[in-house]
Each structure stands twice: as C-alpha cells, then as structure tokens.
Design an enzyme around this catalytic site. Structure first.
Site, PDB file in Angstrom:
ATOM      1  N   HIS A 241       0.810  -1.223   0.000  1.00 51.55           N
ATOM      2  CA  HIS A 241       0.000   0.000   0.000  1.00 51.55           C
ATOM      3  C   HIS A 241       0.843   1.274   0.000  1.00 51.55           C
ATOM      4  O   HIS A 241       0.462   2.281   0.589  1.00 51.55           O
ATOM      5  CB  HIS A 241      -1.000  -0.002   1.163  1.00 51.55           C
ATOM      6  CG  HIS A 241      -2.223  -0.826   0.875  1.00 51.55           C
ATOM      7  ND1 HIS A 241      -2.631  -1.874   1.687  1.00 51.55           N
ATOM      8  CD2 HIS A 241      -3.124  -0.769  -0.138  1.00 51.55           C
ATOM      9  CE1 HIS A 241      -3.737  -2.416   1.185  1.00 51.55           C
ATOM     10  NE2 HIS A 241      -4.058  -1.775   0.074  1.00 51.55           N
TER      11      HIS A 241
ATOM     12  N   HIS B  44      -4.835  -3.825 -11.576  1.00 42.87           N
ATOM     13  CA  HIS B  44      -5.480  -3.563 -10.294  1.00 42.87           C
ATOM     14  C   HIS B  44      -6.981  -3.510 -10.526  1.00 42.87           C
ATOM     15  O   HIS B  44      -7.457  -3.027 -11.546  1.00 42.87           O
ATOM     16  CB  HIS B  44      -4.971  -2.224  -9.763  1.00 42.87           C
ATOM     17  CG  HIS B  44      -5.602  -1.784  -8.488  1.00 42.87           C
ATOM     18  ND1 HIS B  44      -6.640  -0.864  -8.440  1.00 42.87           N
ATOM     19  CD2 HIS B  44      -5.338  -2.097  -7.206  1.00 42.87           C
ATOM     20  CE1 HIS B  44      -6.974  -0.643  -7.188  1.00 42.87           C
ATOM     21  NE2 HIS B  44      -6.201  -1.386  -6.414  1.00 42.87           N
TER      22      HIS B  44
END
Length: 393
Positions: free
Chosen positions: A204, A304
């Site tokens: 992240h 993604h």
C-alpha cells in the site's frame, strides 16, 4: 478536434444524447457508474467508482457530458478521450482519471452492442481462453496468523490459484521490531497453509526505504509472486534501487491515471509488473497503450481491480488480447449478493478463472430498482487506523 463536430456522418450507434450517473451503497464502499445513451436507442455503462469521492466523480462526469459528450459519435473514442483530457485541462489526478476511464468503458459497451460483438473483439480479440484471477479482500476479520491461514485455505477451496493480502496492519513509514516480526509471521502462516498457491503481498505504498529493504529480505523465504508498492510513489526513483535488492518481483502503478503519469515509472524501471486499473488509468483506449509500453520494457501486466464486478467484467474484456498479461485482481468474493443483482450479467469466477464473454458490448445492465434500495452511504475507512482490515467502519 476539441469540440463536438456533428457535421461528420454518425456511425451505427448514432450520437450521444444523454448521460447519467448512478451510485450503489455497500458495506465496503460506494460503487458509482456512468450510463451513456444514444439517439439510436443504445446505452453503455462504465465504472466511475472512487473509494471516497463518489459525489465528485459523478458531478464531474455530468459536467464533462455537457462539455464534451453530447452530440458526439461514441465510435470516436480516441477523439473523445483527448477532448475530455485536453479540453478539461486534466493534468493527472484520481477524479478526472476515473471519469475519463468510466466514459471510455461505456463507449466500448455501446460500440459492441452496435456491432453485435463482445467488447473484447474491439480491443485486440483474444489470445487466451480464460483469464486467471486472484482473490483479494478475503482476510477480513482478526489480524492473527492462524486466522489468516484458515481464511487462505477457504480461498484455495473455492478454486483460486493465487491470492493477495496486506499483513502490515496500520503500519506507516517504519515498523517496530515486534510489528515487523508479527507481519512476517502472518505471511509465514499463509504460505504454510497454502503451499501451492501464488502469494502476493501488498505494501500500500507506505514504507520508508530502510523498512522496505528489510521487508524484501525478511519476505524472501516465502516465494512471493510479487511485493506490491512497498514505497510511496513520491520516491519513485528509489523503486529501481529496491528492485535490485529484492529476490521477488516488485509491482505497482495503480495510482497512475494515464501514459503521461506512467512515463516516470517506465523511465526509471521502477517495477517488474505494472498494475493499471481499467477504471482509473484511462479505460480500454489507454490501458492497451500502457500494456504495449510495458512489453517494450519487458514488464508484465497484472491489472489492479478493487472496484465492483462490473470493473472485473470490463477488465476481462480488456486483457483477453493482452499478450503480457500475468493475472487479474478481483474483490468479487467480498461483496453482498445484491451487488450482483444490481449488475445483471457480470461474469462469474469459476475455479479461479473467468471465461470468454459472449454477449455484445460488456454484457452487463444496471438494475435501477436495486440501486434505489441501496443508496450510497459515503462511508470512509482509514487504511492507517488500527483494525482497518476488518472493513467494519
């Protein structure tokens, strides 16, 4: 070229006559969509979900429709893309990138319906019979190695051959010795539980270089398919340095919204695997260009996809003809059943794969009555707050 020209003959779909937006509330996030209509009675949909800025993406979509879409031929995708990007003076950023991406998806949906073919036939056809997907969002609950291990086994039992997870809790920048050890223990427990699955670890984009360096060393024994975004993108030049120290591939790129933002990633050799999001990186029109550039740099593509099953379905159309595809992300197993009622016709995951679409366009229609029953909640969950992975706040 930056204004709608109605003097040219329209194609088989006619011209864009109306644009609307819809949002659906779920326990995780609000999903938002654009629906574009033509004067020939066709309509197409695209995803404009933003995790926290749903109002803003819907508002900008409606404003852009008046400026750049009404009266346009939906087959002129390159011109429309440029008109939205250049005409609105977009210079990167998530809200504008998401709007351009969702509109582009809707245009391909319309074109496929007008021609009677699935959208993937317009984006290079297919070079595979199905798309392998990996599971994300499966580890909601207590942050404990054995809990993660048990849930990983459940994922494997559903036929997935790969999964991704973030073991780092609310960590940001640096990790204490105890917290780093606990995070590594979670990865070890998952690897022991599913020895034959591909494992991807999510960072992240939040660690300082010293912590990232130590993590690539500590995670080496677990044979990871990739370590995703270990560093903030404000430090993109250091990605290549970290890659040189890592035994596993480094992946990233979900935060970039077009080829211009990706330019530094390619120029610096930041990653081994790029992760453009169809609903953020410019839609079908742009993601093919990114995949081609990745191929030039010997990089793979693993899109993604943390949005709704519509984005999953659209992404399958986008990647079927992508030679350097690795795998596609999906959160579909995390969602309430009514989400699938709201998105009629989304492609199912079977045995960790999604098969070839058959219906024209994207093959999905929005059920307005379900949207009315589940309005957006405008919730916010803070990834840097203790317990975020439970997704219950």
């Amino acid at each position: 070229m930056l204004t709608v020209d109605t003097r040219r003959p329209a194609g088989p779909a006619g011209r864009i006559s109306r644009v609307e937006t819809l949002s659906l509330g779920t326990a995780w996030r609000d999903f938002s969509y654009v629906r574009i209509h033509t004067d020939e009675g066709l309509s197409g949909i695209g995803e404009i979900t933003h995790p926290y800025r749903g109002r803003e993406t819907c508002s900008l979509t409606e404003a852009m429709a008046q400026r750049h879409l009404i009266g346009a031929d939906p087959f002129d995708v390159e011109e429309i893309w440029l008109r939205m990007y250049q005409g609105d003076f977009l210079r990167g950023g998530d809200v504008g990138g998401i709007v351009v991406s969702g509109v582009d998806q809707a245009l391909y949906d319309i074109m496929g319906k007008a021609l009677g073919v699935p959208a993937y036939r317009l984006t290079g056809g297919a070079c595979r019979d199905s798309v392998r997907v990996y599971a994300n969002g499966w580890y909601t609950g207590e942050r404990d190695p054995q809990v993660f291990a048990a849930k990983a086994k459940e994922v494997a039992a559903r036929g997935y051959t790969a999964l991704k997870f973030d073991p780092f809790g609310a960590g940001l920048g640096e990790l204490s010795r105890a917290e780093l050890r606990f995070s590594v223990d979670i990865v070890a427990a998952v690897r022991e539980a599913v020895p034959d699955l591909d494992l991807f670890v999510e960072g992240h984009a939040r660690f300082a270089m010293p912590t990232a360096v130590r993590l690539v060393r500590e995670l080496e024994p677990f044979d990871l398919g990739w370590f995703e975004e270990p560093l903030p993108w404000t430090h993109i030049e250091r990605y290549a340095e970290l890659r040189a120290r890592a035994a596993m591939p480094i992946s990233g790129g979900e935060h970039f919204h077009n080829r211009y933002e990706y330019a530094r990633l390619f120029a610096t050799g930041a990653v081994d695997i790029i992760q453009p999001d169809l609903s953020m990186a410019g839609g079908f029109t742009e993601i093919r260009k990114l995949a081609a550039q990745a191929d030039v740099h010997a990089m793979l593509v693993a899109p993604h996809n943390s949005n709704s099953p519509l984005c999953t379905t659209a992404s399958v159309h986008a990647v079927l003809g992508m030679p350097n595809l690795l795998v596609l992300e999906t959160f579909d197993g995390l969602l309430e059943p009514y989400v699938f009622d709201a998105l009629k016709g989304v492609l199912p995951v079977t045995g960790g794969h999604i098969g070839l679409p058959e219906r024209p366009g994207l093959g999905v229609e929005l059920a307005d009555e379900v949207f009315a029953e589940h309005p957006p909640s405008h919730r916010f969950w803070n990834m840097f707050k203790e317990g975020w992975e439970k997704r219950d706040r």
